[in-house]
Design an enzyme around this catalytic site. Structure first.
Site, PDB file in Angstrom:
ATOM      1  N   GLY A  86       0.824  -1.216   0.000  1.00 32.00           N
ATOM      2  CA  GLY A  86       0.000   0.000   0.000  1.00 32.00           C
ATOM      3  C   GLY A  86       0.853   1.258   0.000  1.00 32.00           C
ATOM      4  O   GLY A  86       2.069   1.207   0.201  1.00 32.00           O
ATOM      5  N   ARG A 149      -0.307  -5.111  -5.013  1.00 32.56           N
ATOM      6  CA  ARG A 149      -0.261  -6.250  -4.095  1.00 32.56           C
ATOM      7  C   ARG A 149      -0.255  -7.517  -4.947  1.00 32.56           C
ATOM      8  O   ARG A 149      -0.638  -7.503  -6.112  1.00 32.56           O
ATOM      9  CB  ARG A 149      -1.459  -6.235  -3.158  1.00 32.56           C
ATOM     10  CG  ARG A 149      -1.522  -4.968  -2.278  1.00 32.56           C
ATOM     11  CD  ARG A 149      -2.519  -5.121  -1.148  1.00 32.56           C
ATOM     12  NE  ARG A 149      -2.698  -3.874  -0.412  1.00 32.56           N
ATOM     13  CZ  ARG A 149      -1.939  -3.469   0.597  1.00 32.56           C
ATOM     14  NH1 ARG A 149      -0.926  -4.203   1.001  1.00 32.56           N
ATOM     15  NH2 ARG A 149      -2.184  -2.329   1.217  1.00 32.56           N
ATOM     16  N   GLY A 176       4.896  -7.724   4.277  1.00 28.63           N
ATOM     17  CA  GLY A 176       4.772  -8.715   3.205  1.00 28.63           C
ATOM     18  C   GLY A 176       5.923  -8.578   2.218  1.00 28.63           C
ATOM     19  O   GLY A 176       6.544  -9.570   1.813  1.00 28.63           O
ATOM     20  N   THR A 177       6.209  -7.343   1.845  1.00 28.83           N
ATOM     21  CA  THR A 177       7.306  -7.085   0.901  1.00 28.83           C
ATOM     22  C   THR A 177       8.632  -7.599   1.455  1.00 28.83           C
ATOM     23  O   THR A 177       9.446  -8.174   0.724  1.00 28.83           O
ATOM     24  CB  THR A 177       7.421  -5.565   0.637  1.00 28.83           C
ATOM     25  OG1 THR A 177       6.149  -5.088   0.215  1.00 28.83           O
ATOM     26  CG2 THR A 177       8.462  -5.246  -0.410  1.00 28.83           C
ATOM     27  N   ASP A 205       1.125   1.739   8.683  1.00 31.31           N
ATOM     28  CA  ASP A 205       0.620   1.178   9.945  1.00 31.31           C
ATOM     29  C   ASP A 205       1.686   1.107  11.038  1.00 31.31           C
ATOM     30  O   ASP A 205       1.370   0.841  12.198  1.00 31.31           O
ATOM     31  CB  ASP A 205       0.081  -0.247   9.724  1.00 31.31           C
ATOM     32  CG  ASP A 205      -1.170  -0.288   8.870  1.00 31.31           C
ATOM     33  OD1 ASP A 205      -1.693   0.793   8.563  1.00 31.31           O
ATOM     34  OD2 ASP A 205      -1.612  -1.393   8.519  1.00 31.31           O
ATOM     35  N   GLY A 249      -4.878   0.847  10.138  1.00 32.50           N
ATOM     36  CA  GLY A 249      -4.217   0.017  11.143  1.00 32.50           C
ATOM     37  C   GLY A 249      -4.845  -1.355  11.057  1.00 32.50           C
ATOM     38  O   GLY A 249      -5.822  -1.647  11.729  1.00 32.50           O
ATOM     39  N   ILE A 364      -4.969   9.913   4.681  1.00 39.38           N
ATOM     40  CA  ILE A 364      -3.838  10.036   5.611  1.00 39.38           C
ATOM     41  C   ILE A 364      -2.554   9.434   5.037  1.00 39.38           C
ATOM     42  O   ILE A 364      -1.476   9.667   5.550  1.00 39.38           O
ATOM     43  CB  ILE A 364      -4.128   9.444   7.016  1.00 39.38           C
ATOM     44  CG1 ILE A 364      -4.256   7.921   6.993  1.00 39.38           C
ATOM     45  CG2 ILE A 364      -5.365  10.069   7.635  1.00 39.38           C
ATOM     46  CD1 ILE A 364      -4.198   7.318   8.392  1.00 39.38           C
TER      47      ILE A 364
HETATM   48  N1  LIG Z   1       5.176 -14.305   2.575  1.00 39.18           N
HETATM   49  C1  LIG Z   1       5.433 -13.704   1.415  1.00 39.18           C
HETATM   50  N2  LIG Z   1       6.363 -14.209   0.555  1.00 39.18           N
HETATM   51  C2  LIG Z   1       6.618 -13.598  -0.611  1.00 39.18           C
HETATM   52  N3  LIG Z   1       6.015 -12.460  -1.016  1.00 39.18           N
HETATM   53  C3  LIG Z   1       5.101 -11.923  -0.234  1.00 39.18           C
HETATM   54  C4  LIG Z   1       4.747 -12.498   1.028  1.00 39.18           C
HETATM   55  N4  LIG Z   1       3.787 -11.730   1.600  1.00 39.18           N
HETATM   56  C5  LIG Z   1       3.545 -10.732   0.731  1.00 39.18           C
HETATM   57  N5  LIG Z   1       4.325 -10.832  -0.369  1.00 39.18           N
HETATM   58  C6  LIG Z   1       4.353  -9.930  -1.517  1.00 39.18           C
HETATM   59  O1  LIG Z   1       4.813  -8.655  -1.112  1.00 39.18           O
HETATM   60  C7  LIG Z   1       4.088  -7.622  -1.782  1.00 39.18           C
HETATM   61  C8  LIG Z   1       3.495  -6.666  -0.771  1.00 39.18           C
HETATM   62  O2  LIG Z   1       2.768  -7.380   0.239  1.00 39.18           O
HETATM   63  P1  LIG Z   1       1.491  -6.716   0.979  1.00 39.18           P
HETATM   64  O3  LIG Z   1       0.456  -6.376  -0.039  1.00 39.18           O
HETATM   65  O4  LIG Z   1       1.111  -7.609   2.082  1.00 39.18           O
HETATM   66  O5  LIG Z   1       2.011  -5.317   1.472  1.00 39.18           O
HETATM   67  P2  LIG Z   1       3.108  -4.919   2.543  1.00 39.18           P
HETATM   68  O6  LIG Z   1       4.442  -5.013   1.940  1.00 39.18           O
HETATM   69  O7  LIG Z   1       2.887  -5.717   3.788  1.00 39.18           O
HETATM   70  O8  LIG Z   1       2.780  -3.397   2.754  1.00 39.18           O
HETATM   71  P3  LIG Z   1       1.570  -2.747   3.588  1.00 39.18           P
HETATM   72  O9  LIG Z   1       0.844  -3.843   4.308  1.00 39.18           O
HETATM   73  O10 LIG Z   1       2.226  -1.791   4.512  1.00 39.18           O
HETATM   74  O11 LIG Z   1       0.731  -2.062   2.584  1.00 39.18           O
HETATM   75  C9  LIG Z   1       3.060  -8.299  -2.648  1.00 39.18           C
HETATM   76  O12 LIG Z   1       3.515  -8.291  -3.972  1.00 39.18           O
HETATM   77  C10 LIG Z   1       2.957  -9.699  -2.080  1.00 39.18           C
HETATM   78  O13 LIG Z   1       2.645 -10.668  -3.075  1.00 39.18           O
HETATM   79  O1  LIG Z   2      -6.754  -0.685  -0.065  1.00 36.70           O
HETATM   80  P1  LIG Z   2      -5.348  -1.106  -0.018  1.00 36.70           P
HETATM   81  O2  LIG Z   2      -4.447  -0.353  -0.945  1.00 36.70           O
HETATM   82  O3  LIG Z   2      -5.172  -2.577  -0.167  1.00 36.70           O
HETATM   83  O4  LIG Z   2      -4.763  -0.716   1.385  1.00 36.70           O
HETATM   84  C1  LIG Z   2      -5.410  -0.783   2.611  1.00 36.70           C
HETATM   85  C2  LIG Z   2      -4.490  -1.267   3.683  1.00 36.70           C
HETATM   86  O5  LIG Z   2      -3.183  -0.795   3.527  1.00 36.70           O
HETATM   87  C3  LIG Z   2      -2.681  -0.245   4.746  1.00 36.70           C
HETATM   88  O6  LIG Z   2      -2.669   1.135   4.601  1.00 36.70           O
HETATM   89  C4  LIG Z   2      -1.275  -0.709   5.018  1.00 36.70           C
HETATM   90  O7  LIG Z   2      -1.226  -2.084   5.192  1.00 36.70           O
HETATM   91  C5  LIG Z   2      -3.678  -0.719   5.807  1.00 36.70           C
HETATM   92  O8  LIG Z   2      -3.780   0.171   6.882  1.00 36.70           O
HETATM   93  C6  LIG Z   2      -4.945  -0.855   5.017  1.00 36.70           C
HETATM   94  O9  LIG Z   2      -5.771  -1.861   5.543  1.00 36.70           O
HETATM   95 MG   LIG Z   3       1.527  -5.413   5.426  1.00 37.77          MG
END
Ligand SMILES: Nc1ncnc2c1ncn2[C@@H]1O[C@H](COP(=O)(O)OP(=O)(O)OP(=O)(O)O)[C@@H](O)[C@H]1O
Ligand SMILES: O=P(O)(O)OC[C@H]1O[C@](O)(CO)[C@@H](O)[C@@H]1O
Ligand SMILES: [Mg+2]
Length: 447
Positions: A86, A149, A176-177, A205, A249, A364
């Protein structure tokens, strides 16, 4: 007796050759004795100790910063930058500073942006970047490179890194990234590629562990103030008014907590780390009843992941996941608005009552970073560059107790930063709001 220190080791690329740091010849820098960081410069993970009970080895991380010797010939560097997950204020600043830093500090000329997150490695054309192109990016919210994502295909991503000849990869993203970055680092190592992999933690978050806080978080908290102030004005200007604000969050309540502490208009803050209940003694309704009686209004701040288990949902809603596999939540604010109305109607039939629900959601996070976050983003980007140029790989840069350090990627990917509802900060929230201690009241409740 001195306490032992355990230093977290950062992997290094082994097939590269040492060379002098070009900062020596850079006309803008005059490296002094303390300019370079040495392998023995470390940052302690913990600065507050009870020294009478201190027998555990202290944990330390290598300090971030320029090294006297680097491992890449700048003209042979081909760097890739990608943003995933995100949005978060400051993403564009990090990209800008990576480009400008690589170019100006080290003389790197081959810098590429990967569009649209991990999937962009294998499905889109990389964009060539230079300081002129990125000059004003720090003034824009979002990420000019675009993000997404899902789309994590390990072999396709590493094939693309190999095929394009990228030998430095800067990965900006959340928890996740970072888990994906660990996989990429391991696969690159398995293939014995001399590619530096670094993660730059991004999460509005603030749920990434080890580091003090994530960039953009302070900007998001600042933006949340406007929503809380508006909710307060609306609630105050009604007869028996409730101002309800939902803040981001997913599984951690840091934004709600910090926004509550800085606003002082909030009567109750609900976060995912803490269970709460509505009815009966010590419940939320009893508290709101009292507040409305005393003040004529109340302001409620709810993190989006709070109370999810209380919201009725059908089978398909229970299973719903986003493209990255994160659970999709129902709108806790919409649910709250309806249960609050039902409660008031039941307890005070015919009496005036208003709930004004404000959901600032993306407002935000889809903004440019404030000055503090911009500076933070610059230091993060430069720390990452210095580390990669020095031959480190599989690491994350971030502030620990106010100093920038290199942290093993795997450790960051495994550690979650949650609000600790037993510590001083949460006690402070309760002392500011005077809200019920739900956890304690739960224990006192008869089943
Ligand atoms: N366990 C995992 N192993 C490999 N790739 C992952 C894993 N979890 C998430 N990813 C990849 O990482 C990227 C981002 O993951 P996610 O959408 O969960 O956001 P994030 O990095 O956690 O950021 P945020 O939650 O703050 O928006 C996606 O392309 C997803 O496929
Ligand atoms: O709608 P999107 O882009 O998947 O993002 C929403 C989520 O991304 C975050 O901003 C970060 O993980 C969370 O607070 C929210 O749930
Ligand atoms: Mg995340």
């Amino acid at each position: 007796m001195a306490t032992a220190t355990s230093i977290r080791k950062i992997p290094s690329l082994s097939g590269l050759h040492h060379r002098r740091n070009p900062l020596e010849e850079n006309t803008f820098f005059h490296p002094s004795n303390s300019f370079y960081v040495t392998p023995s410069d470390v940052i302690l993970s913990q600065v507050a100790y009870d020294f009478s009970a201190d027998s555990q080895p202290r944990v330390a991380y290598h300090r971030a910063g320029p090294r006297q010797e680097i491992m890449y010939e700048p003209s042979a560097v081909k760097a890739a930058i990608v943003t995933c997950g995100g949005l978060c204020p400051g993403m564009n600043t990090v990209i800008r500073e990576l480009v400008v830093g690589l170019w100006e500090l080290y003389g790197v000329r081959e810098i590429y942006g990967i569009p649209a997150g991990y999937r962009g490695f294998y499905s889109m054309e990389a964009i060539k970047l230079n300081p002129k192109l990125v000059h004003t990016w720090h003034k824009k919210g979002g990420t000019v490179l675009a993000t997404s994502r899902g789309g994590f295909n390990l072999y396709k991503i590493v094939d693309a890194i190999q095929h394009n000849g990228f030998n430095q990869v800067y990965i900006i993203g959340g928890d996740g990234t970072m888990r994906g970055a660990v996989e990429i680092f391991k696969e690159v190592s398995r293939r014995k590629l001399e590619v530096g992999i670094t993660g730059i933690p991004k999460t509005v978050d603030n749920d990434v562990g080890i580091i003090d806080r994530s960039f953009g978080f302070q900007t998001a908290v600042e933006m949340a103030q406007e929503a809380i102030s508006a909710a307060h004005v609306e609630a105050e200007s009604a007869v028996n008014g409730i101002g309800l604000v939902k803040l981001m969050g997913r599984s951690t309540g840091h934004i709600a907590l910090h926004a509550t502490l800085s606003s002082r208009d909030v009567d109750c803050c609900l976060i995912p780390e803490m269970e709460f209940y509505l009815e009966g003694k010590g419940g939320l309704f009893e508290f709101l009843e009292k507040r409305i009686k005393e003040h004529g209004h109340a302001v409620l701040v709810v993190a989006e992941g709070a109370g999810q288990e209380m919201i009725p949902r059908n089978e398909s809603q229970k299973q719903e996941k986003d493209e990255s596999g994160n659970a999709v939540f129902l709108d806790v604010g919409v649910w709250f608005k309806s249960v609050l109305k039902e409660w008031w109607e039941r307890e005070h039939p015919g009496e005036l009552f208003t709930v004004k629900y404000i959901d600032p959601t993306y407002m935000i996070r889809a903004v440019p970073a404030n000055a503090t976050d911009n500076l933070y983003c610059t230091l993060l980007a430069h720390s990452a560059i210095h580390g990669v140029m020095a031959g480190f790989t599989g690491f994350v840069s971030g502030p620990i107790n106010g100093n920038y350090a290199y942290i093993p990627l795997e450790e960051v990917a495994q550690t979650k930063n949650e609000v600790n509802t037993s510590d001083h900060k949460w006690a402070w929230v309760r002392s500011v709001t005077n809200q019920p201690d739900f956890e304690k009241n739960f224990k006192g409740q008869t089943p």
